[in-house]
Design an enzyme around this catalytic site. Structure first.
Site, mmCIF file in Angstrom:
data_model
loop_
_atom_site.group_PDB
_atom_site.id
_atom_site.type_symbol
_atom_site.label_atom_id
_atom_site.label_comp_id
_atom_site.label_asym_id
_atom_site.label_seq_id
_atom_site.Cartn_x
_atom_site.Cartn_y
_atom_site.Cartn_z
ATOM 1 N N GLU A 1 0.838 -1.213 0.000
ATOM 2 C CA GLU A 1 0.000 0.000 0.000
ATOM 3 C C GLU A 1 0.868 1.256 0.000
ATOM 4 O O GLU A 1 0.523 2.250 -0.653
ATOM 5 C CB GLU A 1 -0.907 -0.026 1.236
ATOM 6 C CG GLU A 1 -1.867 1.160 1.294
ATOM 7 C CD GLU A 1 -2.940 0.966 2.358
ATOM 8 O OE1 GLU A 1 -3.635 -0.054 2.305
ATOM 9 O OE2 GLU A 1 -3.070 1.839 3.233
ATOM 10 N N ARG B 1 0.380 34.869 -14.831
ATOM 11 C CA ARG B 1 -0.008 35.910 -13.897
ATOM 12 C C ARG B 1 1.108 36.963 -13.790
ATOM 13 O O ARG B 1 2.271 36.613 -13.540
ATOM 14 C CB ARG B 1 -0.274 35.293 -12.515
ATOM 15 C CG ARG B 1 -0.508 36.282 -11.395
ATOM 16 C CD ARG B 1 -1.849 36.944 -11.514
ATOM 17 N NE ARG B 1 -2.100 37.844 -10.389
ATOM 18 C CZ ARG B 1 -3.159 38.637 -10.303
ATOM 19 N NH1 ARG B 1 -4.073 38.626 -11.264
ATOM 20 N NH2 ARG B 1 -3.328 39.421 -9.263
ATOM 21 N N GLN C 1 12.089 35.379 -7.427
ATOM 22 C CA GLN C 1 12.691 34.167 -6.842
ATOM 23 C C GLN C 1 11.853 33.591 -5.707
ATOM 24 O O GLN C 1 11.884 32.386 -5.461
ATOM 25 C CB GLN C 1 14.098 34.474 -6.338
ATOM 26 C CG GLN C 1 15.090 34.657 -7.481
ATOM 27 C CD GLN C 1 16.498 34.875 -6.993
ATOM 28 O OE1 GLN C 1 16.721 35.323 -5.868
ATOM 29 N NE2 GLN C 1 17.466 34.571 -7.848
#
Lengths: 82, 390
Positions: B244, B270, B281
């Protein structure tokens, strides 16, 4: 070094909760005494498979096969002859 | 780093990505809001053989190896935005793996075809109201009665629990023994007398995954409902957890790649202060971290997958994969929301849902703290001595 000695060294150096039980006897109870738990078994399994080039199938993943160094040694030897 | 998939794996991944992007993402925001399980889409995933990949052909599966199966779920996690549905599918496959590894041939022949085809929904019941991370402190009991067992207790937060047709229930068969040897696994079916399922519990994320309580009150199951051997439960549980903790991170890594892509695109489009925000940065370094974690995550994931695929025990490697990838995803989602600014906090932009979903990944299948405990122990730290030996 025998199979039992290899297993004993691994348990002593990598798994053992309590160093006061050293040296471990071949028939010393590993589970009932709490020396190995469920994660300890998985750790031991990974080691055994790597060290002895065996695969332990699901059918053999039983607590009784890890109950003592003797039981683990017998399990490994059964897998090696398969 | 470029992962090298075989031609067949690459083709399957392409098919899964195309399918998921075309069919699984429609109305995902509405489903999330309503908190409903998309059974129709589950059936479509089953038709696409997503549940069948790993299981042998005689049992209704497609017989692919584990690495191929991991690559399929990696692709699904990337392309499917419904993380609740993805988790539900993994739960089903995990039940199949448990049966495939530990059930008798007769049981496997009887049970696996319905798992692979998705005809029946399976759940695995371990967590109880009083035992989460300490899973083997469970109080549900299975007492021998006649040729079978009588089960009593309750489980909670069980994935697929409220909608499951079959449940693999872990219970104490010998409370006098320590965890090792004291637990066993049983198959319980809806309709079994004494078995009942609670309603879905409302959650913060993964809202299309149904989690709920299960109740066992003098629930009798026959002897052949025992999966594996009596007393094998703890070992079986740990073994299944390794599988799992490889399959779940596969999906999480796919999600991480998607969040990275969405964030890069947003940071390029944007603008603020007359330039794309990605030029700052403070933004680009967050994205660099996401990319770094994607690349490292691939190494951790496919290393663990290769070990499990060759039937090796890999508690360390699978815990590393689970811890690293789930925490990387959660951090990436937090950073993605921050980079998206106010829009990131709005439900219209999907990073808000992705953040809610990602938090669960550091809790289920062993919390991050439990993974760290396992890793620390396997790094050589000795466990606390609980038993004084004379």
């Amino acid at each position: 070094m025998t199979t039992s000695d290899v297993i004993r060294n691994f348990i002593t150096n990598e798994i053992l909760h309590n160093p006061s039980v050293i040296p471990l006897g071949d028939d010393e109870s590993l589970i009932e005494s709490g020396i190995i738990d469920s994660l300890g078994i998985m750790t031991l399994l990974a080691f055994v498979e790597r060290e002895f080039s065996v695969e332990i199938p699901g059918d053999d993943l039983l607590p009784e096969n890890f109950a003592s160094i003797s039981a683990i040694t017998a399990l490994i030897e059964r897998q090696m002859v398969r | 780093m470029e992962l090298t998939f075989t031609e067949e794996q690459a083709e399957i991944r392409k098919t899964i990505i195309s399918f998921a992007q075309r069919e699984l993402n429609i109305d995902v925001a509405e489903r999330d809001k309503a908190g409903v399980f998309p059974r129709g889409l589950w059936n479509r995933c089953a038709e696409m053989r997503i549940l069948a990949s790993l299981f042998p052909e005689p049992y209704g599966g497609d017989g692919f190896d584990f690495t191929t199966t991991v690559s399929i779920f990696h692709a699904l996690g990337y392309a499917c935005k419904d993380s609740g549905l993805v988790h539900s599918l993994i739960t089903q496959v995990m039940c199949g793996i448990l049966i495939h590894l530990f059930a008798s041939r007769d049981q496997a022949a009887r049970l696996l075809p319905d798992i692979a085809s998705g005809r029946l929904i399976y759940a695995q019941a371990i967590t109880e109201p009083g035992s989460g991370s300490d899973a083997l402190a469970m109080r549900t009991t299975a007492v021998k009665k006649g040729d079978g067992y009588l089960l009593n207790g309750s489980k909670t937060m069980i994935s697929n629990g409220p909608i499951a047709d079959r449940v693999l229930v872990f219970a104490a068969t010998d409370p006098t023994k320590k965890a090792l040897g004291g637990f066993s696994c049983f198959l319980v079916s809806t309709g079994d007398a004494g078995f009942s399922q609670g309603k879905p519990i409302e959650k913060m994320g993964l809202r299309t995954l149904m989690n709920g309580e299960l109740f066992l009150s003098d629930c009798y199951v026959p002897a052949d409902a025992l999966i594996g051997r009596e007393g094998q439960g703890a070992i079986l549980f740990n073994e299944v957890m390794e599988w799992e903790r490889t399959l779940i991170p596969a999906c999480l890594l796919g999600e991480l790649e998607r969040v990275l892509e969405e964030t890069v695109q947003y940071a390029q489009e944007r603008e603020a202060f007359d330039r794309p925000i990605g030029n700052f940065q403070a933004v680009s370094h967050k994205i660099a971290n996401m990319k770094m974690n994607v690349e490292l995550g691939k190494l951790a994931l496919y290393h663990a997958a290769a070990l499990k695929g060759s039937r090796k025990h890999a508690a360390l490697e699978t815990s590393v994969a689970k811890l690293f990838i789930s925490e990387s995803l959660k951090q990436a989602c937090l950073d993605a929301v921050q980079i998206h600014g106010g829009y990131g906090y709005m439900t219209e932009y999907e990073v808000e849902r992705e953040l809610r979903d990602s938090i669960a990944s550091t809790i289920y299948s062993g919390t991050s703290e439990i993974q760290a405990n396992i890793i620390a122990r396997l790094a050589g730290l000795k466990p606390h001595a609980t038993t004084k030996l004379s």
